[in-house]
Motif scaffolding. Structure first.
Motif, PDB file in Angstrom:
ATOM      1  N   VAL A   6     -13.881  49.502  32.736  1.00 10.28           N
ATOM      2  CA  VAL A   6     -12.744  50.370  32.414  1.00 10.28           C
ATOM      3  C   VAL A   6     -12.318  50.044  30.989  1.00 10.28           C
ATOM      4  N   GLN A   7     -12.326  51.047  30.149  1.00  6.33           N
ATOM      5  CA  GLN A   7     -11.908  50.829  28.762  1.00  6.33           C
ATOM      6  C   GLN A   7     -10.463  51.308  28.581  1.00  6.33           C
ATOM      7  N   LEU A   8      -9.593  50.372  28.231  1.00  4.07           N
ATOM      8  CA  LEU A   8      -8.189  50.708  27.976  1.00  4.07           C
ATOM      9  C   LEU A   8      -8.033  51.129  26.517  1.00  4.07           C
ATOM     10  N   ILE A   9      -7.446  52.310  26.329  1.00  6.81           N
ATOM     11  CA  ILE A   9      -7.269  52.872  24.983  1.00  6.81           C
ATOM     12  C   ILE A   9      -5.778  53.132  24.775  1.00  6.81           C
ATOM     13  N   GLY A  10      -5.120  52.280  24.023  1.00 10.60           N
ATOM     14  CA  GLY A  10      -3.686  52.449  23.762  1.00 10.60           C
ATOM     15  C   GLY A  10      -3.446  53.486  22.679  1.00 10.60           C
ATOM     16  N   VAL A  11      -2.492  54.383  22.930  1.00  7.79           N
ATOM     17  CA  VAL A  11      -2.164  55.418  21.937  1.00  7.79           C
ATOM     18  C   VAL A  11      -0.642  55.412  21.740  1.00  7.79           C
ATOM     19  N   GLY A  49      -7.385  47.794  22.407  1.00  4.54           N
ATOM     20  CA  GLY A  49      -6.141  47.748  21.647  1.00  4.54           C
ATOM     21  C   GLY A  49      -5.584  49.137  21.426  1.00  4.54           C
ATOM     22  N   ASN A  50      -4.749  49.275  20.409  1.00  3.73           N
ATOM     23  CA  ASN A  50      -4.108  50.559  20.125  1.00  3.73           C
ATOM     24  C   ASN A  50      -4.801  51.282  18.986  1.00  3.73           C
ATOM     25  N   LEU A  51      -5.003  52.578  19.161  1.00  2.00           N
ATOM     26  CA  LEU A  51      -5.568  53.402  18.098  1.00  2.00           C
ATOM     27  C   LEU A  51      -4.560  53.531  16.955  1.00  2.00           C
ATOM     28  N   PRO A  52      -5.047  53.669  15.731  1.00  2.00           N
ATOM     29  CA  PRO A  52      -4.147  53.884  14.593  1.00  2.00           C
ATOM     30  C   PRO A  52      -3.809  55.365  14.455  1.00  2.00           C
ATOM     31  N   GLY A  53      -2.680  55.641  13.856  1.00  2.00           N
ATOM     32  CA  GLY A  53      -2.300  57.036  13.619  1.00  2.00           C
ATOM     33  C   GLY A  53      -1.032  57.119  12.808  1.00  2.00           C
ATOM     34  N   PRO A  54      -0.658  58.331  12.404  1.00  2.00           N
ATOM     35  CA  PRO A  54       0.512  58.513  11.545  1.00  2.00           C
ATOM     36  C   PRO A  54       1.822  58.215  12.266  1.00  2.00           C
ATOM     37  N   ALA A  55       2.818  57.806  11.504  1.00  2.00           N
ATOM     38  CA  ALA A  55       4.163  57.585  12.038  1.00  2.00           C
ATOM     39  C   ALA A  55       4.787  58.911  12.440  1.00  2.00           C
ATOM     40  N   ASN A  56       5.816  58.836  13.281  1.00  2.00           N
ATOM     41  CA  ASN A  56       6.533  60.036  13.726  1.00  2.00           C
ATOM     42  C   ASN A  56       7.607  60.384  12.688  1.00  2.00           C
ATOM     43  N   PRO A  57       7.460  61.503  11.966  1.00  2.00           N
ATOM     44  CA  PRO A  57       8.446  61.847  10.933  1.00  2.00           C
ATOM     45  C   PRO A  57       9.757  62.392  11.496  1.00  2.00           C
ATOM     46  N   PRO A  92     -12.840  55.625  30.612  1.00  2.00           N
ATOM     47  CA  PRO A  92     -11.716  55.513  29.686  1.00  2.00           C
ATOM     48  C   PRO A  92     -10.379  55.720  30.393  1.00  2.00           C
ATOM     49  N   MET A  93      -9.445  54.788  30.142  1.00  2.00           N
ATOM     50  CA  MET A  93      -8.090  54.930  30.648  1.00  2.00           C
ATOM     51  C   MET A  93      -7.154  54.959  29.441  1.00  2.00           C
ATOM     52  N   VAL A  94      -6.587  56.138  29.196  1.00  2.00           N
ATOM     53  CA  VAL A  94      -5.730  56.330  28.027  1.00  2.00           C
ATOM     54  C   VAL A  94      -4.312  55.899  28.368  1.00  2.00           C
ATOM     55  N   LEU A  95      -3.786  54.957  27.604  1.00  2.00           N
ATOM     56  CA  LEU A  95      -2.426  54.471  27.802  1.00  2.00           C
ATOM     57  C   LEU A  95      -1.524  55.143  26.779  1.00  2.00           C
ATOM     58  N   GLY A  96      -0.760  56.166  27.235  1.00  2.00           N
ATOM     59  CA  GLY A  96       0.135  56.870  26.317  1.00  2.00           C
ATOM     60  C   GLY A  96       1.451  56.159  26.182  1.00  2.00           C
ATOM     61  N   GLY A  97       2.209  56.587  25.227  1.00  2.00           N
ATOM     62  CA  GLY A  97       2.095  57.830  24.485  1.00  2.00           C
ATOM     63  C   GLY A  97       2.553  59.041  25.301  1.00  2.00           C
TER      64      GLY A  97
END
Length: 306
Positions: A6-11, A49-57, A92-97
């Motif tokens: 199981v792959q944990l994908i933090g978003v 770990g957690n994927l990178p992405g833009p900040a919330n404007p 894949p287990m997506v951890l939202g977000g």
């Protein structure tokens, strides 16, 4: 025999939501012991770990959408991560977000199914149908739109993620636990034939019958994706969400739902969305979510012979 991975994908983003805080959801699930619980079921856990992405404007809507560019970036990054996990035969287990991330996650699963000849079935566990468009909702919050976007209704920046528009047909989706739908959205759902098992249906028919219907027709070639919005649950047991709606499934109903999904042996990918620790009480909602996820992987409250 090799253990399933199981792959944990933090978003960690609340880019599509109307309240801040869902960006902290992945860490709350980790703190609640998710990895250890999965490992106790003889699964190998790979937390990337957690994927990178833009900040919330945190801006108002622009032409009907809030943060469209940032929503696109987060979902494209997630699409790529989920697709890569499936290519390695990981679950894949997506951890939202927030639930706008269903666009990236499910478009990747749909792409994988096209490439491998699998038949996709999506269970959408949620208080909301998430079938809005910019024309139907004034908020512009994309977390109310992912199912519509996946079905081809929305800006091309989002409907094209995954390389095929629409990513899915409404016929592959079964929505369970729905109890808050806007008037225009309701008409749109009916127009496109989305299969919805709302709370009235569950009240009248029971969770067992509901799940039998939602899971009917699957076979060995089915890839089952579970998209679990924590606001699916009644806020009495899961207060830590930004969009609580009273009258959701009880703890036992939710457990039965998860156990019946586990019984199929078909779940091959999942999302856990909208957990908002800023609105929670001592991480209670994350603990309930982890408990229910454990049931998806075979924990049963029933004493049964194998």
């Amino acid at each position: 025999m090799q253990k399933q991975t199981v792959q944990l994908i933090g978003v960690p983003t609340d880019i599509g939501a109307g309240a801040r805080g869902a960006s902290m959801g992945p860490e709350a699930l980790r703190v609640a012991g998710l990895a250890a619980v999965l490992e106790s079921h003889d699964l190998q856990v790979h937390d990337i770990g957690n994927l990178p992405g833009p900040a919330n404007p945190w801006l108002p809507p622009d032409q009907g959408y809030r943060h469209l560019k940032e929503v696109e970036q987060w979902n494209q990054t997630l699409h790529d991560a989920v697709h890569a996990a499936l290519a390695r035969d990981h679950l894949p287990m997506v951890l939202g977000g927030d639930h706008c991330l269903g666009i990236g996650s499910i478009s990747a699963v749909a792409r994988h199914c096209r490439e491998t000849g699998k038949t996709l079935r999506v269970l959408w566990l949620d208080a909301h149908a998430d079938f809005n468009t910019a024309e139907l909702t004034p908020s512009g919050n994309v977390h109310g739109m992912p199912v519509a976007v996946l079905c081809g209704h929305g800006p091309k920046e989002l409907t094209g993620i995954g390389g095929t528009t629409p990513a899915i047909s409404p016929s592959v989706v079964r929505q369970i636990g729905i109890r808050s739908v806007d008037e225009g959205e309701k008409r749109f759902v009916h127009k496109h034939g989305l299969e919805v098992f709302d709370m009235r249906y569950i009240d009248e028919k029971g969770m067992r019958h509901t799940m039998e219907q939602a899971l009917a027709g699957m076979d060995d070639n089915t890839h089952l994706h579970v998209s679990f919005d924590v606001d699916f649950l009644d806020p009495e047991i899961a207060p830590g969400v930004g969009t609580t709606v009273p009258g959701g499934p009880t703890y036992r109903e939710a457990q039965l739902c998860m156990e019946m999904i586990a019984d199929t042996g078909r779940m091959a990918s999942m999302d856990v969305m909208e957990l908002n620790p800023a609105l929670d009480v001592r991480n209670r909602t994350a603990l309930v979510a982890v408990d229910l996820i454990e049931s998806l992987f075979g924990k049963s409250t029933l004493m049964r012979k194998g």
